[in-house]
Each structure stands twice: as structure tokens, then as C-alpha cells.
Motif scaffolding. Structure first.
Motif, mmCIF file in Angstrom:
data_model
loop_
_atom_site.group_PDB
_atom_site.id
_atom_site.type_symbol
_atom_site.label_atom_id
_atom_site.label_comp_id
_atom_site.label_asym_id
_atom_site.label_seq_id
_atom_site.Cartn_x
_atom_site.Cartn_y
_atom_site.Cartn_z
ATOM 1 N N ALA A 151 101.854 29.274 43.568
ATOM 2 C CA ALA A 151 101.951 29.772 44.942
ATOM 3 C C ALA A 151 100.754 29.318 45.766
ATOM 4 O O ALA A 151 100.898 28.761 46.858
ATOM 5 C CB ALA A 151 102.047 31.295 44.949
ATOM 6 N N THR A 172 89.794 31.942 37.498
ATOM 7 C CA THR A 172 89.590 31.339 36.171
ATOM 8 C C THR A 172 88.979 29.942 36.335
ATOM 9 O O THR A 172 88.898 29.422 37.447
ATOM 10 C CB THR A 172 90.926 31.257 35.410
ATOM 11 N N GLY A 177 97.504 28.612 37.123
ATOM 12 C CA GLY A 177 98.159 29.908 36.935
ATOM 13 C C GLY A 177 99.087 29.922 35.744
ATOM 14 O O GLY A 177 98.946 29.136 34.799
ATOM 15 N N GLU A 216 85.271 34.202 42.874
ATOM 16 C CA GLU A 216 86.036 35.356 43.313
ATOM 17 C C GLU A 216 85.641 35.778 44.719
ATOM 18 O O GLU A 216 84.499 35.579 45.116
ATOM 19 C CB GLU A 216 85.805 36.525 42.363
ATOM 20 N N THR A 329 97.635 34.945 46.947
ATOM 21 C CA THR A 329 98.585 34.445 45.936
ATOM 22 C C THR A 329 98.019 34.709 44.551
ATOM 23 O O THR A 329 97.769 33.781 43.795
ATOM 24 C CB THR A 329 98.782 32.931 46.103
ATOM 25 N N THR A 334 101.699 40.222 32.443
ATOM 26 C CA THR A 334 102.847 40.783 31.735
ATOM 27 C C THR A 334 102.421 42.121 31.151
ATOM 28 O O THR A 334 101.241 42.353 30.894
ATOM 29 C CB THR A 334 103.341 39.835 30.622
ATOM 30 N N LEU A 355 105.740 34.923 26.507
ATOM 31 C CA LEU A 355 104.694 34.015 26.954
ATOM 32 C C LEU A 355 104.073 33.308 25.739
ATOM 33 O O LEU A 355 103.764 32.111 25.787
ATOM 34 C CB LEU A 355 103.638 34.796 27.746
ATOM 35 N N GLU A 358 106.355 30.616 24.780
ATOM 36 C CA GLU A 358 106.170 29.428 25.634
ATOM 37 C C GLU A 358 105.048 28.551 25.078
ATOM 38 O O GLU A 358 105.148 27.335 25.055
ATOM 39 C CB GLU A 358 105.808 29.846 27.068
ATOM 40 N N LYS A 411 116.750 30.095 28.547
ATOM 41 C CA LYS A 411 116.024 28.830 28.410
ATOM 42 C C LYS A 411 115.456 28.698 27.003
ATOM 43 O O LYS A 411 115.600 27.647 26.360
ATOM 44 C CB LYS A 411 114.880 28.795 29.439
ATOM 45 N N ILE A 547 109.787 30.400 39.830
ATOM 46 C CA ILE A 547 109.021 29.350 40.502
ATOM 47 C C ILE A 547 109.677 28.898 41.825
ATOM 48 O O ILE A 547 108.983 28.800 42.836
ATOM 49 C CB ILE A 547 108.761 28.166 39.555
ATOM 50 N N THR A 550 108.911 31.354 44.400
ATOM 51 C CA THR A 550 107.472 31.377 44.664
ATOM 52 C C THR A 550 107.084 30.233 45.591
ATOM 53 O O THR A 550 106.346 30.419 46.564
ATOM 54 C CB THR A 550 106.700 31.270 43.332
HETATM 55 C C1 LIG Z 1 107.403 33.864 29.685
HETATM 56 C C2 LIG Z 1 107.629 33.382 31.077
HETATM 57 C C3 LIG Z 1 108.456 32.282 31.293
HETATM 58 C C4 LIG Z 1 108.729 31.828 32.585
HETATM 59 N N1 LIG Z 1 109.577 30.770 32.747
HETATM 60 C C5 LIG Z 1 109.901 30.362 34.001
HETATM 61 C C6 LIG Z 1 110.827 29.289 34.186
HETATM 62 O O1 LIG Z 1 111.300 28.687 33.245
HETATM 63 N N2 LIG Z 1 111.174 28.943 35.460
HETATM 64 C C7 LIG Z 1 110.662 29.607 36.552
HETATM 65 O O2 LIG Z 1 111.022 29.290 37.670
HETATM 66 N N3 LIG Z 1 109.752 30.615 36.391
HETATM 67 C C8 LIG Z 1 109.377 31.005 35.136
HETATM 68 N N4 LIG Z 1 108.455 32.032 34.981
HETATM 69 C C9 LIG Z 1 107.883 32.662 36.183
HETATM 70 C C10 LIG Z 1 106.652 31.923 36.716
HETATM 71 O O3 LIG Z 1 105.641 31.977 35.739
HETATM 72 C C11 LIG Z 1 106.163 32.577 38.000
HETATM 73 O O4 LIG Z 1 107.194 32.561 38.943
HETATM 74 C C12 LIG Z 1 104.991 31.827 38.638
HETATM 75 O O5 LIG Z 1 103.998 31.568 37.701
HETATM 76 C C13 LIG Z 1 104.398 32.643 39.777
HETATM 77 O O6 LIG Z 1 103.328 31.926 40.344
HETATM 78 P P1 LIG Z 1 102.149 32.602 41.161
HETATM 79 O O7 LIG Z 1 101.331 31.502 41.698
HETATM 80 O O8 LIG Z 1 102.705 33.592 42.090
HETATM 81 O O9 LIG Z 1 101.304 33.459 40.095
HETATM 82 P P2 LIG Z 1 100.369 33.025 38.878
HETATM 83 O O10 LIG Z 1 100.952 31.903 38.150
HETATM 84 O O11 LIG Z 1 100.110 34.289 38.140
HETATM 85 O O12 LIG Z 1 99.023 32.524 39.569
HETATM 86 C C14 LIG Z 1 98.107 33.380 40.154
HETATM 87 C C15 LIG Z 1 96.723 32.760 40.109
HETATM 88 O O13 LIG Z 1 95.801 33.570 40.833
HETATM 89 C C16 LIG Z 1 94.621 33.771 40.077
HETATM 90 N N5 LIG Z 1 94.032 35.062 40.474
HETATM 91 C C17 LIG Z 1 94.492 36.314 40.201
HETATM 92 N N6 LIG Z 1 93.724 37.251 40.780
HETATM 93 C C18 LIG Z 1 92.741 36.580 41.441
HETATM 94 C C19 LIG Z 1 91.647 37.003 42.249
HETATM 95 N N7 LIG Z 1 91.412 38.306 42.500
HETATM 96 N N8 LIG Z 1 90.837 36.057 42.783
HETATM 97 C C20 LIG Z 1 91.076 34.746 42.555
HETATM 98 N N9 LIG Z 1 92.097 34.287 41.802
HETATM 99 C C21 LIG Z 1 92.931 35.192 41.258
HETATM 100 C C22 LIG Z 1 95.082 33.737 38.650
HETATM 101 O O14 LIG Z 1 94.017 33.415 37.795
HETATM 102 C C23 LIG Z 1 96.164 32.661 38.711
HETATM 103 O O15 LIG Z 1 95.626 31.378 38.532
HETATM 104 C C24 LIG Z 1 108.150 32.478 33.691
HETATM 105 C C25 LIG Z 1 107.302 33.572 33.475
HETATM 106 C C26 LIG Z 1 107.039 34.036 32.193
HETATM 107 C C27 LIG Z 1 106.148 35.213 31.986
#
Ligand SMILES: Cc1cc2nc3c(=O)[nH]c(=O)nc-3n(C[C@H](O)[C@H](O)[C@H](O)COP(=O)(O)OP(=O)(O)OC[C@H]3O[C@@H](n4cnc5c(N)ncnc54)[C@H](O)[C@@H]3O)c2cc1C
Ligand code: FES
Lengths: 659, 145
Positions: A151, A172, A177, A216, A329, A334, A355, A358, A411, A547, A550
Motif C-alpha cells: 500500500a 522495519t 511488508g 518511525e 499504510t 495476524t 503465513l 507461505e 491457493k 492485494i 490494497t
Molecule cells: C497468509 C497470507 C496469504 C496471503 N495471500 C495473498 C494472496 O495470495 N493474494 C492477495 O492478494 N493477498 C494475499 N494476502 C493479503 C496481503 O498480504 C495483504 O493484502 C497486503 O499485504 C496488505 O498490504 P499493506 O501494505 O496494507 O500492509 P502490510 O503488508 O502489512 O505493510 C505494512 C507496512 O507498514 C509497516 N509499518 C507498520 N506500522 C508502522 C509504523 N507505525 N511506522 C512505520 N511503518 C510501519 C510494516 O512494517 C509494513 O512494512 C495474504 C495474507 C496472508 C496473511
């Protein structure tokens, strides 16, 4: 005398069905200051609005009361209408006779009486309305994106491509992510890394993006267009300008701890790069486990580094920056499975989360993509998947649906069968939810082509027997009890908000829901905005999401931020506090309660009996004031007032509704 | 004999100060969902519960309101960060003072209702109307007219 015009809207039958419009109009005519009363079927329509405009001119109205739907709906519309006829927009008041009256009361007589009371209040208030002129506030043309999962990456790229500077802050050591942890992704089975890595590289090389990893956000102050943000760049203990990423230090470091990226399935070193494609590809020293930082001994990494990049003395850096807008974002976690004793997670190595699965099936994972039982390194034959672990479970988990588990489990079933054609998957589910483009087809393929066996029902217990895991459950469709001797059990743990989500929300002044997901300004019409102007949301931090969703949301949030940044100045809401210096006693009680530090003290030289004395007074910074009115209630002499919600106005309303 | 029918026809007047961001929006939501609550409640929109000066509450009672309600965002959720904490303190002190003057405490209530809690909004409105109907008219603080 005022010249107030009252316009009563029928809203088709929405209002006219329960409120006697004629009686209301008759009553309004007699209200003090009212010189004109009109009604129309749809006041907000072009015809309705032009009727208002014409009447303002013809009747020389100096105040308007529109009795219609909620001001949250159309206040802005009618203010524009007034402005178009040359009337200051803040001379308009709305009486909410739809949401707060005709829609909630069934008896016509009572609803009509109430509508009249509400209009009487609006008329009384309007009499005290004053012309207000909106000021301008400058916009810092730079955005902050917090959290660099898919995101944050997408939002940062979109904003930067529009030509604005973006700072991307990730907690991190690497961006990426959760998506970086995944193997292939539904419903197309592209490899997650193959589609993500190029975007990560784009971020790193984009001329308009500054990346702050291992950092942060610590403090956020200010307001839309002018956020003052403090970012803590944690000490990496590596000089990033020197490090070549050769990796010698990682090999030689003697300390091993659980790898977060690999969900603790293998170890990493105390100096580490979280995963091979990490961006930036520079190690970081985990000071909580490093021997040098704990005991003052070792320093192996420093000795072996050919570039002399290791720097134990490095300290956290605090950066203070200004931004026009912020995109949040921070993603998801989990659910921890401690409360789900029946599934035995943590008690047996072959009971894992999705996870972890995966990571195990991922070619760059701890086993090189060989899915093995962690108990004996053998390829599993029978694998049981359990859906909704903690999702849709009010008692122990979360009442909501995590939305993605049905799909990723299908999947997993496909990936397994492709890799190991002799394996057999069994899936326990409550409902299979496949709302999404190509989702149902994908699920059908898992069943029809890849032979996944689905049982509708719940698992009562999972326990080890011999070198197998016995899974006992019920198929609620056939009422059969089912027992499967499994080699591996995979639990689809619910998606939940990050642990610190509520804190982050507080820091930014936005809301969280009961599950700590961030709250959007309107669930349908403003899905990526928050109630705080200039702060936007995208991704799983707002609620469970896959995804594609997102990425779409990230693009939308970026577009909103771009709209904001593309303006050099913003129109400031003039409904702010003002101090009546004549009666301010300088007690400064208002300063204590102002959430925005918008009130400061000032001294005024004043002549008293020929002598100049200094008087202490409160003064309001109009750019900082957000118009809550907290100060007005704290003010002892009643010297501070809120424009458009002044004491006079509210008291007039009280008097009018009590008549 | 003469009292009973009079009490039955008593329709209390209740003034509700609702914060624009939560409770007022919850009031909109309950409307959009076409649920109902008693028409005795008259809502006055304020930007935040912290805008509600004790003066407004007293004025409502003085003008003959039988009950007054202040509703804002849940503690911690105030649109203006901390406004409702100030409101909570200030208004609970007011409630104690009203009690001290001999007024039934049920006549003045403070509730936290979020924008999504349309049902709670209606429930609060129903409860307060019911309670105050049972209490009868406010005689203590109203102007003698
Ligand atoms: C087991 C599993 C399988 C999946 N398989 C699929 C799939 O096949 N297809 C699909 O479409 N989706 C899949 N998903 C869903 C997918 O993982 C999410 O939709 C996607 O990762 C969401 O992205 P995001 O950027 O919102 O969040 P995240 O990926 O969680 O990224 C958030 C980021 O923000 C950072 N962060 C958090 N808090 C802070 C803070 N306070 N300050 C600075 N940085 C911070 C974190 O470190 C991280 O890097 C799966 C999920 C799981 C659990
Ligand atoms: S904004 Fe709702 S209580 Fe402050």
C-alpha cells in the motif's frame, strides 16, 4: 430587523410524507425576522436552488434557513447557492427535518410539531449569524507515507510520479511488508516477489522519493497543508553510504536469533538483512541481541567489514519535517493463537499458520521451497487446512470475516498439488466466500482440478498420535464425524490491526474502530479519507483486504493527496474561536483545554487612569484553531466565542426549541 | 383521581446537544435506516461535546426542558482529540451540582455515541424519554411564567 427567508424542502415524499409542509410553512411565516417562506419538492435540485437565488435578490433576504436533510449532507450545497446570489455563505442555517425528523417519526402530528421547533431554532440561530470570510492557508507540497508495504509503496510511487516529493517511512529494516513474505498470489498465481521487487526498486531509485527505513514517526503536529512531523531514524549501526552489501558480516556474526521475516522458522544473525531482495540491501545490527551491545565483546562484523561501514557509535537521529498531507499504510498483523488450544498451535511443529506455510513453500524461504514437516523434514502427504481461525468468532477472536483466508487457502491447495501431485488436502470451512474477480473460478479449480476436499464444519480437536496429527471434526452437511490422520495442519489465522494502531491513531488525531482498524471519513463516499483533513488511509490498516484492493485503495489515497498538494493554498474554515479583548481577564483557562495549542497569551498596553498598565490576554491562532469550541466552555468571563457556534447562537436555539 | 390522567398525557421536552462528528451523525444514520425514537427529543448541533457550556444546559432547564442530554464521541475518539475528556469532567461536575440543588440526576445525562451507533442513539433517546416521562415535568429549575 432581519430579513430571513425560510425554504422548506419536501424531499419528494421523504419529508412531505410525514411532515405537514403547509402547516410548517404557515408556522414559519410567523417566526421573528422571517419575511419570506417558500417550499419546493426538491430544494437541492437546480430548480430549487435557482428559486432560492432569485428569492434572495427579490426579497433582499439577509439570512437563509433551509429546512431539509442533514447539514452533513447539503449544508455546503446551500452555502454555495447563497454565495452565488451574493449572500455570504455563512448566513445560511439548515434545519434537519429529514434524518432527525420525518425519517424517524411516524406520527404526522408529532413530526410536524418537531419540524416546526427545529425550524424555529434554525431561524433563531440564523438571526445571530454573521458574515464570515474564509482565510487562506499555505500548503507544504510534500507528502509523508507511513508504512512501506504494498500500500505504502504504491501510494508513494503515485504521488512521486505526479511530481511531488514523498518521504516514505518504514519501521522495519526493509520495505515490502507482508507481500514480500508471500509465495504466489491468488487469483493469478503470479509470484509475489516477481511483481513486488520491481516496485521496491522503483521506490529506491525514484528521484522524488526519500526512503527512511528502520525509522518511525514519533510526533505529528499541525494541520492539513502544514503537518510538523518528527521522524526517528533508528541507528542501523551501519554507515549506509559505505556499505556495499557484500554480506561478509552476516556470515561471520556468531549470534543467531529467530528471523521475523521467516516467522521464526529459521534463525537470522544479530547483524542481518531481513531477506535477499530487501530494499535497501544494507544490514542492520539488532542491538537487543548483538553481543557487542550486550556485553561489549565480539566486534567480529567490524573486523571483517571490508568497507569499514560498521559503526557501533551511531545514534538515533531525529528529523523534523513539514508535510502537506499524510498517507497512512501501516498494514496488519495476524491473530495470536494462544486462545485456540484445541488446534494445538505451538505444541507441535507440524501445526503451522498460513503465513508460515507461505514461507515454507516459498523458493526463497527457509527450506528453499521444499514443503516439509518441521518435525522430521519429510514431505507431508495429508494436509488439513482450517479456515476462520479467530475470524467470525465473537467469543475468542474477531467477529468480522478476514476476507482473504478462503482465497489463500484455495491457493495453498493448488500450490501444494502442483508441487506434490501425490499429496491430498482437506479443508474445513464455515462458508467459502469468493467475492472478487475470478475468485469463484479460482476456488472451483482448487476443487475440480486440484482435488481439494472441502468439509463444511468445524474442527473440535487436533492432537498428535504417533508421528501423525489426528484431526477430529464434523461435516455439518452430512452430520458425519470426520477423523483425518494428517501430516500437517495449517491454520488460517484472522487478520487483525497492528498492536500499536490505536497509539498511531492518537498521534495523528484520527479514529479507530472497535477492532483498532483506522476509520475512514465515510464508509461509502470517502473511503480513503479520514476525519482529519489531509490524512488518508490505504491497505489493510483500514480493514482486511487482499492485494488488488490494497493497490486500488493506495492509488485512490495517492490521488486524494495529489489533489491536496496540487494547491498552493487552501481555504481555511472561518468557523474558529475569537477573543473579545474587552472582557478577557487573562485567566488563560482556555490554553489548558485547547487540543491544538492554538491559543497563546499576549500582553496589551492599556491606559488606566492615565497610567499605562500591561494586561494579559488570550489570543487565537486562526490557522491552528480547528473550531471545537472547547475554549468557549472553559472561558470564565465568556470572552472567547466560536464563530458560527457562538454562545448567542446556541442559547437562541435552546430558547427556540423550548418554546 | 385528578392526577393520573394528567400524568399520562405528559409529553416531556428533551433537549439533546449532539456533537457533529459522532452523535449527530449517529442521529443521521438512524434516520437513514428509518428506525424510530420518540419525537420529544430536540437536537442541537454542536461541533464537539466540549462546546457545551454548563450555561446551555441550565438555560434549557430554565426554559422548561424536562431533560437534557449531551452526546459526544467515545472517550479517546473525539474528533478534536481531547475535547470530550474536558466535557466529561465539566459536565459530571454540573450533574453533581444539579443533584445538590435537589434536581433528579436522571434529568441530565451525558452519553458517548459514535457515528456508527445509530441503534445506540435511538436506545438512549428512548430510555431518556421513558425515564423523564416517569419523573414528570421539571418544576424545579423552570422559569416561573
Ligand atoms: C497468509 C497470507 C496469504 C496471503 N495471500 C495473498 C494472496 O495470495 N493474494 C492477495 O492478494 N493477498 C494475499 N494476502 C493479503 C496481503 O498480504 C495483504 O493484502 C497486503 O499485504 C496488505 O498490504 P499493506 O501494505 O496494507 O500492509 P502490510 O503488508 O502489512 O505493510 C505494512 C507496512 O507498514 C509497516 N509499518 C507498520 N506500522 C508502522 C509504523 N507505525 N511506522 C512505520 N511503518 C510501519 C510494516 O512494517 C509494513 O512494512 C495474504 C495474507 C496472508 C496473511
Ligand atoms: S468531536 Fe465529538 S466529542 Fe469532541
Amino acid at each position: 430587523m432581519r430579513r430571513i427567508g425560510v425554504f422548506v424542502c419536501w424531499c419528494g415524499t421523504n419529508i412531505a410524507g410525514t411532515v405537514d409542509i403547509e402547516a410548517v410553512v404557515e408556522a414559519a411565516k410567523k417566526m421573528p425576522g422571517v419575511v419570506y417562506t417558500g417550499e419546493y419538492k426538491y430544494m437541492c435540485s437546480e430548480i430549487g436552488q435557482s428559486m432560492i437565488r432569485d428569492t434572495i435578490k427579490k426579497e433582499q433576504l439577509d439570512r437563509l434557513v433551509i429546512a431539509s436533510c442533514s447539514p452533513r449532507m447539503h449544508e455546503a450545497t446551500f452555502r454555495r447557492t447563497a454565495a452565488a446570489a451574493g449572500l455570504n455563505p455563512y448566513l445560511v442555517e439548515i434545519a434537519n427535518i429529514r434524518e432527525h425528523c420525518s425519517w424517524v417519526h411516524k406520527e404526522k402530528e408529532k413530526a410536524t410539531t418537531k419540524a416546526i421547533a427545529l425550524i424555529r431554532a434554525a431561524v433563531a440561530k440564523a438571526a445571530y449569524n454573521r458574515e464570515l470570510v474564509a482565510g487562506e492557508i499555505p500548503v507544504e507540497q510534500r507528502a509523508l507515507v507511513i508504512g512501506a508495504g504494498i500500500a505504502g509503496i504504491q501510494a508513494a510511487l503515485d504521488i512521486a510520479d505526479a511530481g511531488f516529493e514523498v518521504d516514505l517511512v518504514e519501521r522495519t529494516p526493509s520495505i515490502g511488508g507482508r507481500m514480500a513474505q508471500l509465495d504466489k498470489t491468488f487469483p493469478t498465481l503470479d509470484c509475489s516477489a516477481c511483481i513486488l521487487t520491481p516496485k521496491m526498486v522503483d521506490v529506491a531509485s525514484h528521484p522524488h522519493i526519500n526512503l527512511y527505513t528502520y525509522s518511525e514517526v514519533e510526533k505529528v503536529e499541525g494541520y492539513v497543508g502544514n503537518f510538523d512531523v518528527t521522524i526517528r531514524k533508528k541507528a542501523r549501526s551501519i554507515d549506509m553510504s559505505r556499505c556495499t552489501g557484500c554480506g561478509v558480516c552476516l556470515e561471520k556474526c556468531p549470534i543467531k536469533v529467530d528471523s521475523e521475516f521467516n516467522e521464526g522458522l529459521i534463525k537470522r544473525k544479530a547483524i542481518y538483512i531481513p531477506f535477499p531482495q530487501a530494499v535497501p540491501n544494507v544490514p542492520v545490527i539488532d542491538r537487543t541481541s548483538c553481543r557487542w551491545f550486550k556485553k561489549g565483546k565480539c566486534a567480529v562484523c567490524k573486523k571483517v567489514c571490508p568497507a569499514d561501514a560498521v559503526d557501533y557509535e551511531q545514534a538515533d537521529e531525529l528529523l523534523e519535517k513539514k508535510y502537506g498531507g499524510i498517507v497512512l499504510t501501516t498494514g496488519f498483523d495476524t491473530l495470536k493463537l494462544d486462545e485456540f488450544g484445541e488446534f494445538g498451535y505451538g505444541k507441535h511443529p507440524d501445526i503451522i499458520t498460513s503465513l508460515e506455510f507461505e514461507r515454507l513453500i516459498n523458493a526463497s524461504g527457509p527450506t528453499g521451497g521444499k514443503l516439509v514437516r518441521l518435525s522430521n523434514q519429510e514431505i507431508p502427504q495429508n494436509i488439513v487446512f482450517i479456515h476462520c481461525v479467530g475470524s467470525r468468532d465473537k467469543a475468542r477472536g474477531k467477529p468480522y470475516c478476514s476476507k482473504i483466508c478462503c482465497m489463500y487457502t484455495a491457493k495453498h491447495a493448488i500450490l501444494l498439488k502442483e508441487k506434490y501431485p501425490h499429496s491430498q488436502t482437506y479443508i474445513f470451512y464455515i462458508d467459502v466466500r469468493t467475492g472478487g474477480k475470478e475468485f469463484e473460478e479460482f476456488h472451483r479449480r482448487a476443487v475440480e482440478e486440484y482435488g481439494a476436499v472441502y468439509f463444511r464444519g468445524i474442527v473440535g480437536k487436533v492432537f498428535p498420535e504417533g508421528d501423525k496429527l489426528l484431526v477430529q471434526g464434523v461435516d455439518s452437511l452430512s452430520s458425519r464425524t470426520i477423523e483425518i490422520e494428517a501430516d500437517m495442519v495449517v491454520l488460517a489465522a484472522a487478520m487483525q490491526a497492528r498492536d500499536d494502531a490505536a497509539e498511531v491513531a492518537r498521534m495523528l488525531g484520527i479514529g479507530v474502530d472497535t477492532h483498532h482498524f483506522f476509520v475512514e471519513a465515510h464508509p461509502k463516499l470517502r473511503p480513503v479519507e479520514t476525519h482529519s483533513a489531509g490524512i488518508y488511509l490505504a491497505g489493510a490498516c483500514q480493514g482486511p483486504k487482499d492485494i488488488p484492493e490494497t493497490v486500488a485503495q493506495a492509488g485512490a489515497a495517492a490521488a486524494k493527496a495529489i489533489v491536496l498538494l496540487s494547491k498552493k493554498t487552501l481555504i481555511a474554515d472561518p468557523c474558529v474561536s475569537e477573543v473579545n479583548e474587552e472582557i478577557c481577564t487573562g485567566c488563560l483557562a482556555c490554553i489548558q483545554v485547547c487540543p491544538y495549542k492554538a491559543i497563546t497569551e499576549k500582553t496589551l498596553d492599556q491606559k488606566v487612569h492615565g497610567r499605562v498598565v500591561q494586561r494579559l490576554l488570550a489570543q487565537v491562532n486562526e490557522a491552528l484553531c480547528q473550531g471545537c469550541g472547547s475554549c468557549t466552555a472553559a472561558c470564565r468571563p465568556g470572552a472567547i466565542n466560536l464563530k458560527s457556534f457562538s454562545n448567542d447562537q446556541i442559547l437562541a436555539e435552546v430558547d427556540a426549541v423550548c418554546l | 383521581m385528578s392526577v393520573a390522567p394528567k400524568q399520562q398525557s405528559f409529553e416531556p421536552l428533551i433537549v439533546a446537544f449532539c456533537c457533529n462528528w459522532c452523535s449527530y451523525a449517529a442521529g443521521d444514520l438512524i434516520g437513514t435506516s428509518r428506525m424510530s425514537y420518540p419525537a420529544n427529543v430536540r437536537i442541537i448541533r454542536v461541533p464537539c461535546s466540549s462546546r457545551v457550556s454548563p450555561n446551555f444546559v441550565l438555560r434549557a432547564f430554565q426554559r422548561g426542558a424536562d431533560g437534557v442530554l449531551v452526546a459526544g464521541c467515545h472517550p479517546g475518539d473525539c474528533h478534536y482529540v481531547s475535547g470530550n475528556y474536558h466535557a466529561r469532567r465539566r459536565l459530571l461536575v454540573l450533574k453533581r451540582i444539579l443533584e445538590f440543588t435537589g434536581m433528579e440526576p436522571e434529568r441530565f445525562e451525558v452519553h458517548w455515541i459514535s457515528a456508527s451507533e445509530g441503534n445506540k442513539f435511538a436506545e438512549v433517546m428512548r430510555d431518556i424519554t421513558e425515564n423523564i416521562t416517569a419523573l414528570g415535568p421539571n418544576r424545579k429549575l423552570r422559569d416561573i411564567r
